[in-house]
Design an enzyme around this catalytic site. Structure first.
Site, PDB file in Angstrom:
ATOM      1  CG  HIS A   1      -2.180   0.795   1.034  1.00 42.99           C
ATOM      2  ND1 HIS A   1      -2.272   1.857   0.174  1.00 42.99           N
ATOM      3  CD2 HIS A   1      -3.394   0.697   1.634  1.00 42.99           C
ATOM      4  CE1 HIS A   1      -3.493   2.373   0.235  1.00 42.99           C
ATOM      5  NE2 HIS A   1      -4.199   1.696   1.111  1.00 42.99           N
TER       6      HIS A   1
ATOM      7  CG  ASP B   1     -13.307  -3.893 -21.512  1.00 36.10           C
ATOM      8  OD1 ASP B   1     -13.288  -5.141 -21.506  1.00 36.10           O
ATOM      9  OD2 ASP B   1     -13.850  -3.218 -22.422  1.00 36.10           O
TER      10      ASP B   1
END
Length: 502
Positions: free
Chosen positions: A225, A445
């Site tokens: 992170h 996508d």
């Protein structure tokens, strides 16, 4: 549902994926503030793992997953071998760990020119290498220098990649709770490669792609992170998807620019930042964390009608101006305090994680993929929150949001450096809410399947995510995974049930 780890079998590597409504007994819910994004202990062996899921109306489903050996994927072409400093937001104690995300895709009927399923993983692997040319610090390794400052050595060693196959169809996995956290087979779906879970001198990203029998794909990743926030890693994954679809370069050029988020010299905080203060509630010290073996995780889905039902109880001025985020966050905070039965005189905190990319005074460029969020807090007593109106809670959420300005961000940088890069004081009856709905996962996508779920793969006690999802009718909704002790979860579910009836 039973998942069996057959990685020791002769067939080429796979691992399990499954859905469940609670954390298995004995697992580590990672409760401590200093462990906010830390990983659970690495399994000592690759023994066969078994998981079950069933209902009164559906029989147990058994399937196996196998994985291939993990490999390092580096930049496709040579990249600079330099050292870069992380920002003073990046290397705070709260972020020194890992966070996991899941992207689940439904297969579609193949069309002429489509990539065969067996080749999809190869395409993703190739696209990762091409994307790392642009995001080459993600292929490096972290080390700590003087003052606990983190730097990344851009060595080009690469991120970890695991290819896997599961003997199950997406429709079977969707039965029951639906595709959302918790994913109790995450240790198989996102295998914790030995020696990879440290913060320093370890791969910064681990990605596993699991093929399903129906043509669907499950892509999971574990992120250090300190190097990115959710928006940053979603930007990287969108770049990977664009390159997989054949684009010559990412449409958003990445920007490092971490030097723009360094503390002033000398640091001069202008806000109190009490979210980092460990304060005894009544002079007796903070309450002990709930027992690890009594924790459960559930995801709750809130439709537009649910949000409208919350707003219906607001005074007229707030009803017309309150955002869905403000209304839902206020509801969650009140319901959680009620569920935990916190003593009336105890102080409770809500911490919102606020994105500041749009502040022109900070001059962050488009394409910035580092951590660009700060915590801001609202405070009340448990009695005031419980006995007050939902409008009062919404007003507190608004007040916390309004606190976050460019000066507040600079003050946060200063206090993080002055206090030695501290963690959030999660043990102070604190509830942290992070809105991931607009991070960008819904735009990832690859060109060969519908995204069914995209967002955080799990959470811990004290941290709730807002995730973009669908309700049972296929309409846009907000999915909220949350962890609570078992009795408190029942009470929390009852509060949500009241909202659903309304």
């Amino acid at each position: 549902m039973t998942c069996s780890d057959l990685s020791s079998a002769e067939v080429s590597g796979r691992e399990p994926f499954a859905l469940h409504a609670s954390i298995p007994d004995g697992s580590d819910p990672r409760l401590l503030a200093s462990d906010l994004f830390q990983d659970p202990p690495v399994p000592e062996s690759k023994e066969r793992a078994h998981w079950t899921m069933g209902t009164a109306t559906s029989p147990l489903l058994a399937f196996a997953v196998r994985r291939r050996d993990p490999e390092l994927v580096g930049p496709a072409t040579p990249t600079p071998q330099d050292t870069k400093r992380l920002s003073d937001i990046d290397d705070q104690g709260t972020l020194r760990g890992h966070v996991s995300f899941a992207l689940v895709y439904r297969g579609r009927v193949p069309e002429d020119g489509d990539v065969a399923q067996d080749d999809q993983v190869s395409v993703i692997r190739r696209a990762l290498g091409e994307a790392l040319v642009h995001y080459y610090p993600l292929a490096g390794r972290l080390r700590e220098v003087e003052g606990r400052k983190l730097v990344v050595d851009c060595t080009g060693e690469g991120l970890l990649f695991v290819e896997a196959d599961a003997d199950v169809r997406l429709a079977e996995l969707e039965c029951g709770a639906g595709l959302r956290p918790p994913f109790p087979c995450m240790d198989q779906l996102l295998f914790d490669v030995e020696g990879s879970s440290g913060v320093l001198d370890c791969p910064l990203v681990l990605i596993q792609v699991t093929r399903l029998l129906c043509g669907g794909l499950v892509l999971t990743l574990r992120l250090n992170h300190t190097i990115c926030d959710a928006i940053g890693i979603a930007q990287f994954m969108n770049a990977v998807a664009e390159l997989a679809r054949g684009l010559p370069a990412p449409t958003v050029a990445p920007a490092w620019s971490r030097e723009l988020l360094e503390a002033r010299s000398p640091p001069i905080p202008s806000f109190p930042h009490r979210e980092f203060d460990v304060l005894p509630p009544n002079g007796d010290g903070p309450p002990p964390p709930p027992p690890a073996d009594d924790m459960v995780m559930r995801s709750f889905t809130f439709s537009a009608a649910h949000v409208a039902a919350i707003k219906k109880h607001l005074p007229p001025l707030l009803r017309d101006t309150a955002t869905s985020y403000e209304a839902l966050t206020a509801f969650l905070w009140r319901a959680r305090v009620t569920a935990l039965e916190i003593a009336p005189g105890e102080g409770v905190q809500l911490v919102i994680i606020s994105n500041f990319r749009g502040f022109p005074e900070l001059s962050l460029p488009d394409g910035y993929y580092g951590n660009a969020c700060v915590p801001a807090n609202a405070r009340a007593t448990a009695a005031a929150l419980h006995d007050g109106s939902i409008g009062d809670a919404v007003a507190l959420v608004r007040q916390a949001k309004a606190t976050v300005t460019a000066e507040y961000v600079r003050s946060t940088l200063d206090v993080l450096v002055l206090r030695g890069r501290p963690c959030l004081a999660l043990q102070n009856n604190m509830f942290v809410v992070s809105d991931n709905r607009h991070a960008g996962f819904n735009h990832v996508d690859f060109g060969w399947g519908e995204l069914v779920y995209g967002g955080p793969a799990d959470t811990i006690f004290g941290l709730g995510f807002l995730v973009a999802g669908k309700d049972r009718y296929g309409k846009d909704a907000v999915v909220v995974p949350i962890v609570l002790p078992r009795p408190a979860m029942e009470r929390f579910a009852a509060e949500v049930g009241k909202l659903c009836k309304a």
